[in-house]
Design a protein around this motif. Structure first.
Motif, PDB file in Angstrom:
ATOM      1  N   TYR A 190      -5.310   5.568  -1.946  1.00  0.00           N
ATOM      2  CA  TYR A 190      -5.759   4.255  -1.486  1.00  0.00           C
ATOM      3  C   TYR A 190      -5.319   3.113  -2.406  1.00  0.00           C
ATOM      4  CZ  TYR A 190      -8.690   7.150   1.492  1.00  0.00           C
ATOM      5  OH  TYR A 190      -9.130   8.088   2.409  1.00  0.00           O
ATOM      6  N   TYR A 226      -3.413   0.047  -3.935  1.00  0.00           N
ATOM      7  CA  TYR A 226      -2.688  -1.090  -3.353  1.00  0.00           C
ATOM      8  C   TYR A 226      -2.573  -2.194  -4.381  1.00  0.00           C
ATOM      9  CZ  TYR A 226      -7.111  -3.673  -2.823  1.00  0.00           C
ATOM     10  OH  TYR A 226      -8.291  -4.330  -3.061  1.00  0.00           O
ATOM     11  N   THR A 248       0.842  -1.193   0.000  1.00  0.00           N
ATOM     12  CA  THR A 248       0.000   0.000   0.000  1.00  0.00           C
ATOM     13  C   THR A 248       0.878   1.245   0.000  1.00  0.00           C
ATOM     14  OG1 THR A 248      -0.089   0.372   2.404  1.00  0.00           O
ATOM     15  CG2 THR A 248      -1.600  -1.285   1.490  1.00  0.00           C
TER      16      THR A 248
END
Length: 413
Positions: A386, A388, A134
């Motif tokens: 966000y 990942y 991430t």
């Protein structure tokens, strides 16, 4: 077996290099910093044993893995881009490795209370027990498309180190500026010399795509007239009010946040204005060619209608096509999709054949004479904090590349 640690180390070595492209630049690559990764890749390809490694004056990289069979096999290619999106910062990326993901919230940044939660991003639950990479919540990650580059380089290295896997000639290509729609603009298809190729630029595991949006951009310039507000009656024309009318006259539910699947949209991406001039920037998208043309006509007709309500032309609109749906170029050679689908099935990966709600280098390359479907690279939530990628998905994508090479050779004995 593809080394998990090798994948992680290679991927992280790429994402920590800032390669954000710039739509306002006319250079290729659009940013000098893209050269940092381009040059690193050229060196690395030579180091692992690739042949004919070249990097041109525009930072396009090509390399060859020679055939290890005697029979004639079509030359195939694999393509990815090394720039990252200008939508969100890619400077000072700090990757975080989440081992054995437990299916709960991931704290990306405690100080700023930035949480990657399966309550909102439910795709996370597919990867419970896996290793995730991430961001730290302050940058994008760059899995789009450094995951694809990682997979291609790793697959080539594996084939070089395992000559018992039989394959024909393979060409690989890495491009700058894909994120600003120019990744294929200076790609030399003839020099690349492949019969077909695959972009490794999709999202979740199993994705296989040979259809994408038709795309255009529209710049709407609205001219007003500035007059002292104390004496403005019947004289002032406020361009921002006209802009508001224009925006509200387009179908409100035909926007990205209200559409999915094959549904097209109008997307207002930028607005700048004052009384005298307002500029709106739109992107227009649709999978269906007729619907695409109708959308462009709608936006032009709206400008004409508003102009007719004024004594002079207040709206000028410029529409420029960006790329087209590659389906029409892929369908005549559907065997190239069939090979990728079979490769996934042989690896016990369920293929998800779907249309891309966007574009890839492959869409432009297909119209340049290089049919080029798109295969998953594994990442999620591209272009933002966000983002990942599951490491296991990158491993599986690497295996798909290897299996495609193997199957192509077998099918042409």
């Amino acid at each position: 077996m593809i080394s998990k640690n090798n994948i992680i180390e290679r991927f992280i070595s790429y994402v920590i290099i800032d390669t954000q492209s710039d739509p306002d630049s006319n250079k290729t690559p659009s940013t000098e910093k893209q050269w940092n990764l381009a040059n690193k890749l050229a060196v690395e390809l030579k180091k692992i044993g690739m042949e004919e490694v070249e990097i041109d004056e525009n930072a396009y990289i090509m390399a060859t893995l020679s055939a290890n069979v005697a029979h004639d096999v079509p030359v195939i290619g694999f393509v990815s881009h090394f720039d990252t999106s200008p939508d969100f910062t890619g400077t000072n990326v700090k990757p975080q490795i989440i081992e054995n993901y437990d299916g709960k919230d991931i704290v990306l940044n405690k100080e700023q209370d930035i949480i990657l939660s399966p309550d909102y991003f439910d795709d996370l639950l597919q990867y419970k027990g896996q290793t995730l990479i991430t961001t730290d919540g302050t940058t994008l990650l760059g899995a789009d498309d450094k995951a694809g580059i990682t997979e291609i380089v790793t697959a080539m290295e594996y084939l070089i180190n395992n000559p018992q896997i039989l394959h024909g000639k393979i060409r690989i290509g890495f491009t700058p500026d894909e994120e600003i729609g120019r990744g294929a603009h200076k790609f030399d298809v003839k020099k690349f010399g492949a019969a077909w190729a695959y972009t490794m630029d999709g999202s979740q595991i199993g994705e296989l795509e040979y259809e994408n949006f038709n795309a255009a951009e529209a710049v709407v310039k609205i001219k007003g007239k500035i007059v002292h507000p104390g004496y403005a009656k019947d004289k002032m024309i406020n361009s921002m009010y006209i802009a508001q009318d224009f925006i509200n006259s387009l179908p409100r539910l035909e926007t990205p946040e209200h559409t999915d699947g094959r549904q097209g949209f109008f997307h207002l991406t930028d607005i700048k204005g004052d009384v005298e001039e307002t500029i709106l920037k739109y992107i227009i998208r649709d999978h269906d060619k007729d619907h695409f043309e109708a959308r462009k006509e709608m936006i032009s007709n709206l400008a004409q209608e508003i102009n007719s309500q004024h004594e002079r032309e207040v709206i000028n609109i410029e529409i420029k096509d960006q790329y087209y749906n590659m389906r029409e170029k892929i369908e005549p050679v559907m065997h190239i999709v069939d090979i990728a689908e079979e490769a996934m099935k042989q690896l016990n990966i369920t293929p998800h054949i779907k249309s891309i709600r966007g574009g890839t280098d492959g869409s432009q390359l297909s119209f340049m004479g290089l049919p080029c479907p798109n295969i998953f690279a594994g990442g999620h939530n591209f272009h933002g904090r966000y983002e990942y990628v599951p490491v296991e998905s990158m491993q599986r994508a690497t295996e798909v590349i290897i299996k495609i090479a193997e199957l192509t050779s077998e099918k042409h004995k």
